[in-house]
Scaffold this motif. Structure first.
Motif, PDB file in Angstrom:
ATOM      1  N   LYS A   1       0.835  -1.198   0.000  1.00 46.10           N
ATOM      2  CA  LYS A   1       0.000   0.000   0.000  1.00 46.10           C
ATOM      3  C   LYS A   1       0.871   1.252   0.000  1.00 46.10           C
ATOM      4  N   GLU A   2       0.255   2.358  -0.331  1.00 46.45           N
ATOM      5  CA  GLU A   2       0.986   3.618  -0.351  1.00 46.45           C
ATOM      6  C   GLU A   2       1.264   4.105   1.072  1.00 46.45           C
ATOM      7  N   ARG A   3       2.352   4.832   1.176  1.00 40.00           N
ATOM      8  CA  ARG A   3       2.672   5.445   2.456  1.00 40.00           C
ATOM      9  C   ARG A   3       1.654   6.549   2.734  1.00 40.00           C
ATOM     10  N   GLU A   4       1.182   6.623   3.971  1.00 40.14           N
ATOM     11  CA  GLU A   4       0.176   7.614   4.317  1.00 40.14           C
ATOM     12  C   GLU A   4       0.605   8.422   5.533  1.00 40.14           C
ATOM     13  N   GLY A   5       0.117   9.631   5.583  1.00 43.06           N
ATOM     14  CA  GLY A   5       0.426  10.490   6.712  1.00 43.06           C
ATOM     15  C   GLY A   5      -0.347  10.101   7.948  1.00 43.06           C
ATOM     16  N   VAL A   6       0.270  10.301   9.095  1.00 42.52           N
ATOM     17  CA  VAL A   6      -0.364  10.002  10.379  1.00 42.52           C
ATOM     18  C   VAL A   6      -0.547  11.288  11.193  1.00 42.52           C
ATOM     19  N   SER A   7       0.542  11.991  11.381  1.00 43.19           N
ATOM     20  CA  SER A   7       0.503  13.184  12.222  1.00 43.19           C
ATOM     21  C   SER A   7       1.697  14.058  11.909  1.00 43.19           C
ATOM     22  N   CYS A   8       1.546  15.347  12.139  1.00 51.85           N
ATOM     23  CA  CYS A   8       2.670  16.259  11.938  1.00 51.85           C
ATOM     24  C   CYS A   8       2.632  17.344  13.008  1.00 51.85           C
ATOM     25  N   ILE A   9       3.784  17.965  13.208  1.00 57.49           N
ATOM     26  CA  ILE A   9       3.886  19.039  14.188  1.00 57.49           C
ATOM     27  C   ILE A   9       4.735  20.152  13.596  1.00 57.49           C
ATOM     28  N   SER A  10       4.254  21.361  13.744  1.00 55.12           N
ATOM     29  CA  SER A  10       4.951  22.514  13.176  1.00 55.12           C
ATOM     30  C   SER A  10       6.094  22.939  14.085  1.00 55.12           C
ATOM     31  N   VAL A  11       6.838  23.910  13.617  1.00 52.21           N
ATOM     32  CA  VAL A  11       7.953  24.452  14.388  1.00 52.21           C
ATOM     33  C   VAL A  11       7.472  24.984  15.734  1.00 52.21           C
ATOM     34  N   LEU A  12       6.317  25.613  15.729  1.00 51.22           N
ATOM     35  CA  LEU A  12       5.810  26.209  16.966  1.00 51.22           C
ATOM     36  C   LEU A  12       4.858  25.294  17.731  1.00 51.22           C
ATOM     37  N   GLY A  13       4.746  24.054  17.299  1.00 51.83           N
ATOM     38  CA  GLY A  13       3.999  23.067  18.083  1.00 51.83           C
ATOM     39  C   GLY A  13       2.568  22.814  17.666  1.00 51.83           C
ATOM     40  N   ASP A  14       2.107  23.453  16.587  1.00 50.65           N
ATOM     41  CA  ASP A  14       0.770  23.145  16.098  1.00 50.65           C
ATOM     42  C   ASP A  14       0.803  21.791  15.404  1.00 50.65           C
ATOM     43  N   SER A  15      -0.263  21.020  15.578  1.00 52.70           N
ATOM     44  CA  SER A  15      -0.251  19.662  15.035  1.00 52.70           C
ATOM     45  C   SER A  15      -1.477  19.392  14.190  1.00 52.70           C
ATOM     46  N   SER A  16      -1.357  18.341  13.398  1.00 57.63           N
ATOM     47  CA  SER A  16      -2.460  17.898  12.560  1.00 57.63           C
ATOM     48  C   SER A  16      -2.422  16.385  12.507  1.00 57.63           C
ATOM     49  N   ASN A  17      -3.570  15.750  12.607  1.00 61.24           N
ATOM     50  CA  ASN A  17      -3.648  14.297  12.602  1.00 61.24           C
ATOM     51  C   ASN A  17      -4.536  13.793  11.483  1.00 61.24           C
ATOM     52  N   GLU A  18      -4.181  12.645  10.967  1.00 59.32           N
ATOM     53  CA  GLU A  18      -4.990  11.995   9.952  1.00 59.32           C
ATOM     54  C   GLU A  18      -6.267  11.483  10.612  1.00 59.32           C
ATOM     55  N   ASP A  19      -7.359  11.447   9.868  1.00 63.84           N
ATOM     56  CA  ASP A  19      -8.665  11.132  10.450  1.00 63.84           C
ATOM     57  C   ASP A  19      -8.716   9.788  11.162  1.00 63.84           C
ATOM     58  N   SER A  20      -8.058   8.791  10.612  1.00 60.80           N
ATOM     59  CA  SER A  20      -8.185   7.445  11.190  1.00 60.80           C
ATOM     60  C   SER A  20      -7.523   7.303  12.550  1.00 60.80           C
ATOM     61  N   VAL A  21      -6.656   8.228  12.897  1.00 66.19           N
ATOM     62  CA  VAL A  21      -5.980   8.160  14.206  1.00 66.19           C
ATOM     63  C   VAL A  21      -6.396   9.305  15.108  1.00 66.19           C
ATOM     64  N   TYR A  22      -7.309  10.135  14.625  1.00 70.68           N
ATOM     65  CA  TYR A  22      -7.705  11.311  15.385  1.00 70.68           C
ATOM     66  C   TYR A  22      -8.227  10.905  16.762  1.00 70.68           C
ATOM     67  N   GLY A  23      -7.712  11.559  17.800  1.00 66.20           N
ATOM     68  CA  GLY A  23      -8.112  11.260  19.162  1.00 66.20           C
ATOM     69  C   GLY A  23      -7.332  10.127  19.804  1.00 66.20           C
ATOM     70  N   ARG A  24      -6.506   9.440  19.019  1.00 62.86           N
ATOM     71  CA  ARG A  24      -5.746   8.311  19.556  1.00 62.86           C
ATOM     72  C   ARG A  24      -4.246   8.569  19.540  1.00 62.86           C
ATOM     73  N   VAL A  25      -3.805   9.625  18.888  1.00 56.20           N
ATOM     74  CA  VAL A  25      -2.374   9.908  18.824  1.00 56.20           C
ATOM     75  C   VAL A  25      -2.094  11.323  19.296  1.00 56.20           C
ATOM     76  N   THR A  26      -0.921  11.476  19.863  1.00 50.43           N
ATOM     77  CA  THR A  26      -0.427  12.784  20.268  1.00 50.43           C
ATOM     78  C   THR A  26       0.998  12.914  19.774  1.00 50.43           C
ATOM     79  N   ILE A  27       1.240  13.945  19.000  1.00 51.19           N
ATOM     80  CA  ILE A  27       2.595  14.203  18.518  1.00 51.19           C
ATOM     81  C   ILE A  27       3.201  15.326  19.344  1.00 51.19           C
ATOM     82  N   SER A  28       4.470  15.221  19.606  1.00 54.72           N
ATOM     83  CA  SER A  28       5.148  16.255  20.383  1.00 54.72           C
ATOM     84  C   SER A  28       6.604  16.345  19.926  1.00 54.72           C
TER      85      SER A  28
END
Length: 124
Positions: free
Chosen positions: A41-68
């Motif tokens: 399968k293709e590689r897919e995004g899970v989560s990312c964090i910006s330089v200043l700490g803002d984050s974004s999560n992929e829908d399938s893991v939303y609420g289950r992952v925390t990036i820091s």
């Protein structure tokens, strides 16, 4: 250079914390992304964090992952909870030199430096 670690074999419902240790770059200037790939399968995004700490999560893991990130340790983390068998994959961390320090995205082509991956296996 990026070194991902922390993967392993766990049961459904368990938690894991993945680490991504960076070297050879000024870590504070980089956006960090976590991606995963299942064989065939293709590689897919899970989560990312910006330089200043803002984050974004992929829908399938939303609420289950925390990036820091810990800039003093040049390390980023992905805390995953309530793991499911469908979370089984090789997890990769990647970086991109940030254009906007307040946001991040999960487009693979935007990330230029990749770690070697760490395998997460979730048994049912």
């Amino acid at each position: 250079q990026l070194q991902a670690s922390g993967g392993g074999l766990v049961q459904s419902g368990a938690s894991l914390r993945l680490s991504c240790a960076a070297s050879g770059l000024y870590f504070q200037d980089y956006t960090i992304g976590w991606f995963r790939q299942v064989p065939g399968k293709e590689r897919e995004g899970v989560s990312c964090i910006s330089v200043l700490g803002d984050s974004s999560n992929e829908d399938s893991v939303y609420g289950r992952v925390t990036i820091s990130r810990n800039n003093a340790k040049n390390t980023a983390y992905l805390e995953m909870n309530s793991l499911k068998p469908e979370d089984t994959a090789v997890y990769y961390c990647a970086t991109q030199l940030a254009i906007d320090p307040t946001s991040c995205g999960l487009f693979l082509e935007d990330y230029h430096f990749w770690g070697q991956g760490t395998l997460v296996t979730v048994s049912s």
